[in-house]
Design an enzyme around this catalytic site. Structure first.
Site, PDB file in Angstrom:
ATOM      1  N   HIS A   1       6.636  -5.665 -18.669  1.00  0.00           N
ATOM      2  CA  HIS A   1       5.874  -5.220 -17.501  1.00  0.00           C
ATOM      3  C   HIS A   1       5.770  -6.341 -16.474  1.00  0.00           C
ATOM      4  O   HIS A   1       4.923  -6.304 -15.583  1.00  0.00           O
ATOM      5  CB  HIS A   1       4.463  -4.806 -17.888  1.00  0.00           C
TER       6      HIS A   1
ATOM      7  N   HIS B   1      -3.830   7.469  -1.290  1.00  0.00           N
ATOM      8  CA  HIS B   1      -5.072   6.914  -1.829  1.00  0.00           C
ATOM      9  C   HIS B   1      -6.249   7.875  -1.654  1.00  0.00           C
ATOM     10  O   HIS B   1      -7.040   8.078  -2.571  1.00  0.00           O
ATOM     11  CB  HIS B   1      -5.378   5.575  -1.161  1.00  0.00           C
TER      12      HIS B   1
ATOM     13  N   ARG C   1      -0.059  -2.268  13.913  1.00  0.00           N
ATOM     14  CA  ARG C   1       0.549  -2.697  15.177  1.00  0.00           C
ATOM     15  C   ARG C   1       1.841  -3.473  14.904  1.00  0.00           C
ATOM     16  O   ARG C   1       2.850  -3.263  15.566  1.00  0.00           O
ATOM     17  CB  ARG C   1      -0.438  -3.561  15.968  1.00  0.00           C
TER      18      ARG C   1
END
Lengths: 577, 577
Positions: free
Chosen positions: B217, B398, B540
């Protein structure tokens, strides 16, 4: 990408060696590939499969009870030679005949057919069933032109089970053909594999995009779309395959085997998510799913892609599909224990045969053998320089590969000539040896050149300038087809194309072969100088940190060198005019 | 990278669903994973394995005759919950006891042990053998701290064969422990996998370099070197593993099983080239190679890496290693036919239990259930905004994940409270539901937070500010350990750490819980604003084509929102002081 290798040119050999060690419970090596390490109680029809290496479990991984009896294992993505197929098939034959089955690619068809002709001529009963499951590689009414992809496994499994059941060659052939007729596949790709020692993948697909119908070696697809969801891909797969049903199949009420195949880097977890929808869609269409397969069934190194194959069953196919099988790469159910056997291969079966030849052709064979010796010497002298160029442009092994190949070709050509071979056979032996010992793309290409020129020269007809020019032109076409390169790509194609064109033009203008060859060599050398100049520029650019200047290979340089050397052999040789 | 998925949060569920369809000959689904679809004639000990998903054939692919009886299948790379393990083990138990076996990772140990305790308390005989084969994860004298990697398969195979042979739980446990003691693995990696929906791989290794001993992992390795040749890697593997022999083993004269495992993108062909040298070196050292395995035995999605495992045999282990096995992902020899069975799982076995609780804790449970409802409402209101932030910073899911999780937690918490649960149990039920329905990392992290706070609150003791502060601090530690993130990485850790520290400090200074919580919430909100500002800048910058500005996630923002919501619940709740 492929990261673990020793000498890239030795990869296929070392892979086969390691495979045979790892799979010793199932296979034993014979020249050209592997055959089973076990035998059933009674002789059966032998199923011999094969193709280029890099597609594990295809092809050696599919040898074992209930599946294939032997696999001819070619170089990476390169067809096995006719000699390899011959050797494996002869070792596998148990006296009840041999079915050759493999994916429909030009190189494989050429070499398997040559082997089949030779075996049939020797009294073996050998048949062929090509696998043509890839729906995107040709229209539905031209199934015979389609490529074979993961459908290979289906046809092999059905034929292998039929052979194991004791059926005769007629039935095994019929069922393999029937299985192929009822099998359709649809593949997609997100990116190509990177071959051992190569700098770049075989092909690229823009990030976030998916190539539809692209072949497993990078053969062009039919479309490029944004990567869909797993559900979207399953819908695309199933819709197309339900559109193109085999004759006599209606979906509702049918029994069908889906095979969802990962090509290398699309892993089981993703395949299961896609399979979830495939299963549902087939179910909703009224078909009954039977013993599906989800996993890596026919790969392309670590190519990112997957394919769906559907096999539409009838009772006979279902029995054979359900039958047990036990190979290193594919196992199903419980196979009855078999006894271990050791196959003995006659030394001469591992050699190309030497047929009858005219006296003139034998004399030419001797000239060719001498020219091959000169070529080997010239390449020895130039090996350092070729290696230097290749270290700038590629992986630095070009000089060594050319040396290894030309030495083997020299020795094999000389042996064949001394055994009385004609021109074609001397070149065939030299080609086989070059490819065998050099490995890699340049080994395969040089073998192709020698073999193609040899075919034009034949073993009995008198050599003429026209015949040589035709042979060289055919070789040039073969090299272009093989490498998919064009003039200007800075490969050997840059040199062989003007060489072949000039030679043809000069011969057509009535010039002597020696002069025509000299003119053609001038054209090849001009191309080689252009490559060498670029390499020099590249060397400087690299040392200044630039990277995007292209990757010329030294193939044009060594090609011109060989032409010049052969010219000297021609000038000295009164037999060629 | 993982390219094919639908909703990334649903990936593990959909994968399990598709797997169960594809593997219906071997497995059936039960809550929490799969159990065998077949049964032997006589009851046997049940082997239950498990762990995070993403390691196919581990773990569901190893369920079938001769191998495991059940697999608890967690979310991607996340341990299954105690409830999942409990449910699978209970369904698998045939009355002769259960052996739990799995790789030694903290999360797995935690949840499997909880399940074992519960099953033992209910009268099942349940034991555990951890797999600890990875030589680089701890020194030789601390084998109990080592991770389990491809050695999983060895221990499962031996234990599964012992169970299939009818041995009792004592023997099955002894042999599994013995197999683990005689198994050592060494892994390397060239690059990490990219999880479904993620932008970047889990870890990266510089091009041309190889991480030595790195975990599957991405757990740190011990060294980084240039990628060696295939021979060089084989020599590295074998030298190290021969250096660290299990007690009582001498190489010369030994019988040994090598398992050369591909983690995902190192393909069979490369493995065979490496294996060729492994085989030779073992041979040269005087060991006899027995039934090797070369292939993908324990993967990590498409991680580029491989490992060598050696199992040093004795007669007992060799018999069990050679025994047949038949699962979707691992097959060997001929397994006797078994009958199909259908497992019925009691509805209540699929639920967390509700134990006794003090009256005060039940009252607190009710307050918590209300707070969970407020949190779900607040997240509904904020879902669009959270999604907007996440679309700049991540994959945009989310908000949806937080909604899905908090709704499930609200419903489960309310049901538990109405059934008389205390504070710990209400939070445990809510945690289980959140993780189950939200999926993904944020689902797992929120489950961890709720469960950890619940453990501090207990089901019987009176709540105190100190107890709450301690629970939050433990949760903060758990989140840091789970995500391996630190403050400043712009994840939820940025908010939970100052929140926990402020809460502890304020409580230590003697302030009321409501006031301390408010101050801690202010600290969390400051961190959240900093993340939100960065996201705005990032938005931005992205629109100006910049890409290397880091990837903040909205975890800090939603964390602060939950804290503020819970504060309102506290202020309204006279039970907490």
């Amino acid at each position: 990408m492929t990261r673990l290798f020793n000498d890239p040119a030795a990869f296929a050999d070392e892979m086969t060696e390691g495979f045979a060690d790892a799979a010793a419970r199932w296979v034993q090596r014979v020249p050209g590939g592997v055959v089973r390490a076990t035998a059933a109680d009674e002789p059966t029809v032998a199923l011999v499969v094969g193709g280029g290496s890099g597609h594990y479990p295809a092809f050696g991984g599919l040898v074992g009870p209930g599946l294939a009896h032997g696999a001819a294992m070619g170089n990476l993505f390169a067809s096995p030679s006719a000699q390899q197929v011959y050797s494996v098939a002869k070792a596998a034959d148990q006296g009840r005949g041999v079915l050759l089955s493999y994916g429909n690619y030009a190189g494989d068809v050429l070499h398997f057919t040559q082997a089949q002709d030779r075996l049939n001529a020797e009294g073996h009963d050998v048949r062929t069933v090509l696998v043509t499951d890839d729906v995107w590689s040709a229209p539905a009414d031209q199934q015979e032109k389609r490529r074979g992809i993961a459908g290979d496994l289906v046809v092999f499994k059905i034929a292998g089970a039929a052979a194991e059941a004791g059926m005769d060659l007629d039935d095994v052939e019929r069922l393999a053909r029937h299985a192929n007729a009822r099998t359709r596949s649809f593949g997609v790709a997100f990116g190509g594999c990177t071959m051992p020692g190569a700098d770049a993948p075989l092909f690229e697909v823009p990030k976030g995009r998916m190539a539809v119908g692209l072949g497993i070696h990078g053969e062009p697809g039919i479309d490029e779309v944004d990567i869909p969801t797993a559900e979207g891909l399953a819908e695309m797969f199933v819709a197309k395959l339900l559109e193109e049903l085999p004759d006599g199949v209606t979906v509702a009420g049918s029994r069908v085997v889906p095979l969802l195949n990962g090509l290398g880097s699309v892993k089981s977890e993703e395949l299961f998510v896609v399979y979830r929808t495939v299963h549902r869609l087939l179910d909703e269409a009224g078909a009954t799913v039977v013993e599906p397969e989800v996993g890596e069934l026919c790969t392309s190194f670590d190519m990112a892609g997957c394919s769906l194959t559907l096999l539409w069953l009838d009772d006979e196919l279902e029995r054979l599909w359900a039958a047990p099988a036990d190979s290193h790469g594919y196992r199903k159910g419980a196979v009855a224990p078999q006894r271990r056997v050791e196959v003995h291969v006659d030394e001469e079966d591992a050699q190309l045969p030497i047929g009858p030849a005219s006296e003139a052709s034998r004399a030419l064979g001797d000239v060719i053998a001498s020219a091959l010796a000169d070529v080997a010497q010239a390449l020895d002298d130039a090996a350092d320089e070729l290696g230097r160029i290749d270290r700038v442009a590629g992986d630095g092994d070009h000089g060594i590969g050319m040396q290894r190949g030309s030495h083997a070709a020299r020795d094999a050509g000389r042996r064949a000539s001394e055994a009385g071979a004609g021109a074609q056979t001397v070149l065939a032996h030299a080609a086989e040896a070059w490819s065998d010992k050099a490995g890699g793309t340049s080994g395969a290409i040089w073998a192709e050149i020698l073999k193609t020129v040899g075919t034009a020269l034949t073993d009995d007809e008198a050599v003429t300038a026209q015949r040589v020019a035709d042979g060289v032109r055919a070789a040039s076409d073969a090299v272009r087809a093989f490498g998919k390169a064009e003039v200007g790509d800075k490969t050997m194609v840059d040199a062989i194309v003007p060489f072949a064109e000039t030679l043809s033009a000069e011969v057509a203008a009535g010039r002597r072969l020696g002069d025509a060859w000299a003119a053609a060599t001038d054209a090849a050398e001009a191309a080689a100088r252009s490559t060498a100049d670029l390499v020099a520029t590249l060397g400087r650019a690299r040392s200044h940190g630039e990277k995007s200047i292209g990757t010329p290979d030294p193939g044009a340089v060594s090609f011109a060198l060989v032409c010049r050397t052969v010219h000297r052999a021609f000038v000295d040789a009164p037999a060629t005019t």
